[in-house]
Design a protein around this motif. Structure first.
Motif, short mmCIF file in Angstrom:
data_model
loop_
_atom_site.label_atom_id
_atom_site.label_comp_id
_atom_site.label_asym_id
_atom_site.label_seq_id
_atom_site.Cartn_x
_atom_site.Cartn_y
_atom_site.Cartn_z
N UNK A 294 0.83 -1.20 0.00
CA UNK A 294 0.00 0.00 0.00
C UNK A 294 0.87 1.26 0.00
N UNK A 295 2.04 1.18 0.65
CA UNK A 295 2.99 2.29 0.56
C UNK A 295 3.37 2.55 -0.90
N UNK A 296 3.68 1.47 -1.61
CA UNK A 296 4.08 1.60 -3.02
C UNK A 296 2.94 2.21 -3.84
N UNK A 297 1.73 1.74 -3.59
CA UNK A 297 0.57 2.29 -4.29
C UNK A 297 0.39 3.77 -3.99
N UNK A 298 0.57 4.15 -2.73
CA UNK A 298 0.46 5.56 -2.35
C UNK A 298 1.54 6.39 -3.03
N UNK A 299 2.75 5.86 -3.08
CA UNK A 299 3.85 6.57 -3.73
C UNK A 299 3.59 6.73 -5.22
N UNK A 300 3.03 5.69 -5.85
CA UNK A 300 2.70 5.76 -7.27
C UNK A 300 1.68 6.86 -7.54
N UNK A 301 0.64 6.91 -6.70
CA UNK A 301 -0.37 7.96 -6.85
C UNK A 301 0.25 9.34 -6.60
N UNK A 302 1.19 9.39 -5.66
CA UNK A 302 1.86 10.66 -5.38
C UNK A 302 2.66 11.14 -6.58
N UNK A 303 3.41 10.23 -7.19
CA UNK A 303 4.18 10.59 -8.39
C UNK A 303 3.25 11.01 -9.51
N UNK A 304 2.14 10.30 -9.64
CA UNK A 304 1.15 10.66 -10.66
C UNK A 304 0.62 12.07 -10.44
N UNK A 305 0.36 12.43 -9.18
CA UNK A 305 -0.13 13.77 -8.87
C UNK A 305 0.89 14.84 -9.27
N UNK A 306 2.16 14.57 -9.01
CA UNK A 306 3.21 15.52 -9.37
C UNK A 306 3.27 15.69 -10.89
N UNK A 307 3.19 14.56 -11.60
CA UNK A 307 3.25 14.61 -13.07
C UNK A 307 2.03 15.35 -13.62
N UNK A 308 0.85 15.09 -13.06
CA UNK A 308 -0.36 15.76 -13.52
C UNK A 308 -0.22 17.28 -13.44
N UNK A 309 0.50 17.72 -12.44
CA UNK A 309 0.67 19.16 -12.24
C UNK A 309 1.65 19.78 -13.23
N UNK A 310 2.34 18.93 -14.01
CA UNK A 310 3.41 19.43 -14.89
C UNK A 310 3.11 19.22 -16.37
N UNK A 311 2.00 18.56 -16.70
CA UNK A 311 1.69 18.29 -18.10
C UNK A 311 0.55 19.19 -18.56
N UNK A 312 0.22 19.12 -19.83
CA UNK A 312 -0.88 19.91 -20.37
C UNK A 312 -2.22 19.36 -19.89
N UNK A 313 -3.26 20.16 -20.05
CA UNK A 313 -4.59 19.73 -19.61
C UNK A 313 -5.06 18.47 -20.33
N UNK A 314 -4.84 18.40 -21.62
CA UNK A 314 -5.27 17.23 -22.40
C UNK A 314 -4.50 15.98 -21.96
N UNK A 315 -3.20 16.14 -21.72
CA UNK A 315 -2.42 15.00 -21.25
C UNK A 315 -2.88 14.56 -19.86
N UNK A 316 -3.18 15.53 -19.01
CA UNK A 316 -3.65 15.22 -17.66
C UNK A 316 -4.97 14.46 -17.69
N UNK A 317 -5.90 14.90 -18.54
CA UNK A 317 -7.19 14.22 -18.64
C UNK A 317 -7.03 12.80 -19.15
N UNK A 318 -6.14 12.61 -20.12
CA UNK A 318 -5.88 11.26 -20.65
C UNK A 318 -5.30 10.37 -19.55
N UNK A 319 -4.38 10.92 -18.76
CA UNK A 319 -3.80 10.15 -17.66
C UNK A 319 -4.86 9.78 -16.62
#
Length: 359
Positions: A294-319
């Motif tokens: 569950x730690x790994x899953x939480x870290x994965x979601x955390x990394x995803x959140x950081x990436x979402x904040x750095x990509x375009x809106x269309x890329x974020x929605x696709x993710x």
């Protein structure tokens, strides 16, 4: 540099040193967690460990941080929710009384300027101002996250570790949004992480003390407020989604529990053994392996959140669409949406076998 390092050191050391003292206090006041068929542990354990995290965090904040109205609001609400948790750990409170306490604590922060004033439409980036709905939306968010963290506190080190990962992610996202301009919010979240790391030395499997509702309610409340003060101020299109992703593990586990209980026509607040950690253990994972997974899953979601904040809106929605599909698929496979009786039997059998080996 000392201004940034010293509060983290203080929170870390205080969290570590205060926990044994809180354990003694819990034993004296009768704050004990008794085993039952729904719980994984099989011996009486002291709880109320969250008091050590609270004291370490508050001491570092009062000594080293800028005491803005929002910080005072956070501390006031956190203190109130801590008292609710202490009463529940010692006396036991009904679900309605606990919920009333959570709503009151969430309402306390509003006069200090802690509110969700607007959300951003992720489809077109337009800001939607909440107006009169700002206060109820804020209270709903804080109560929802508080309960979500409370519900995942089922294994040694689980809620504390997931909360620490979420807080670190908030710090990373705030830095990508505001840089040094968000340093005070970043330091608040990292101070909480430091206090948790000190505590987790005593709480990770095999735990010497549990967080208890004292800790899980405090952590959920604090993370919810930090999300409002640090993440919802951005007008970025995905800003409304990022807190949900960061806190994805407790929020999704709670959401699936509500869906599962409604489908099975059970009371929403009725506890069961079909949370994520129960399901993973039913699949054969050990206590420690389940927590680390569950730690790994939480870290994965955390990394995803950081990436979402750095990509375009269309890329974020696709993710986000891809992430939603994967989450629903895995939730169904693991059994969080509902398991067979055989799966439940497997969990019970596995626990009994482990207990027999210990004996």
């Amino acid at each position: 540099m000392a201004y940034y390092i010293l509060p983290l050191l203080l929170a870390l050391i205080a969290g570590y040193l205060l926990t044994p003292a809180v354990r003694v206090l819990a034993l004296k006041v009768g704050a004990m967690d008794l085993p039952d068929p729904r719980k994984v542990h099989r011996s009486i354990m002291p709880r109320m460990g969250g008091l050590a995290v609270y004291l370490a965090f508050v001491a570092a904040v009062l000594l080293f941080r800028d005491l803005t109205p929002q910080v005072w609001g956070l501390l006031a609400g956190a203190t109130l929710i801590l008292l609710v948790g202490i009463l529940d750990d010692i006396k036991g409170l009904s679900a309605r009384v606990k919920l009333a306490g959570q709503v009151l604590a969430a309402a306390v922060i509003v006069p200090f300027g802690i509110q969700v004033h607007f959300i951003t439409n992720p489809l077109n980036g337009e800001m939607i101002f909440l107006g009169v709905f700002s206060i109820p939306v804020t209270i709903f968010w804080v109560v929802a996250v508080t309960n979500a963290v409370n519900l995942i506190d089922g294994l040694d080190g689980l809620a504390g570790g997931v909360s620490a990962i979420a807080a670190m992610t908030m710090a990373a996202v705030t830095w990508t949004q505001w840089g040094s301009g968000g340093m005070e919010n970043i330091m608040l979240t990292l101070t909480l992480v430091a206090a948790l790391i000190g505590f987790l030395k005593h709480n990770f499997f095999p735990a010497k003390i549990f967080l208890g509702d004292t800790g899980s309610l405090f952590l959920g409340f604090t993370l919810a407020v930090m999300a409002v003060t640090g993440l919802t101020k951005s007008a970025a299109a995905v800003s409304v989604i990022i807190p949900l992703v960061i806190l994805g593990v407790p929020l999704l586990d709670t959401f699936f529990a509500v869906v599962r209980r409604c489908h099975e026509r059970k009371p929403i607040f009725e506890p069961d053994k079909e949370h994520l950690h129960h399901c993973l253990m039913a699949m054969g994972l050990s206590h420690r392996q389940t927590v680390l997974t569950i730690y790994v899953l939480s870290a994965f979601l955390g990394i995803t959140a950081v990436v979402l904040n750095m990509v375009t809106n269309h890329q974020a929605l696709a993710m986000l669409v891809l992430l939603a599909v994967v989450v629903i698929y895995l939730a169904n496979r693991v059994g969080v949406l509902g398991r067979t009786q055989q799966s439940g039997y497997s969990l019970s059998t596995k626990e009994n076998t482990q207990q027999s080996r210990k004996m």
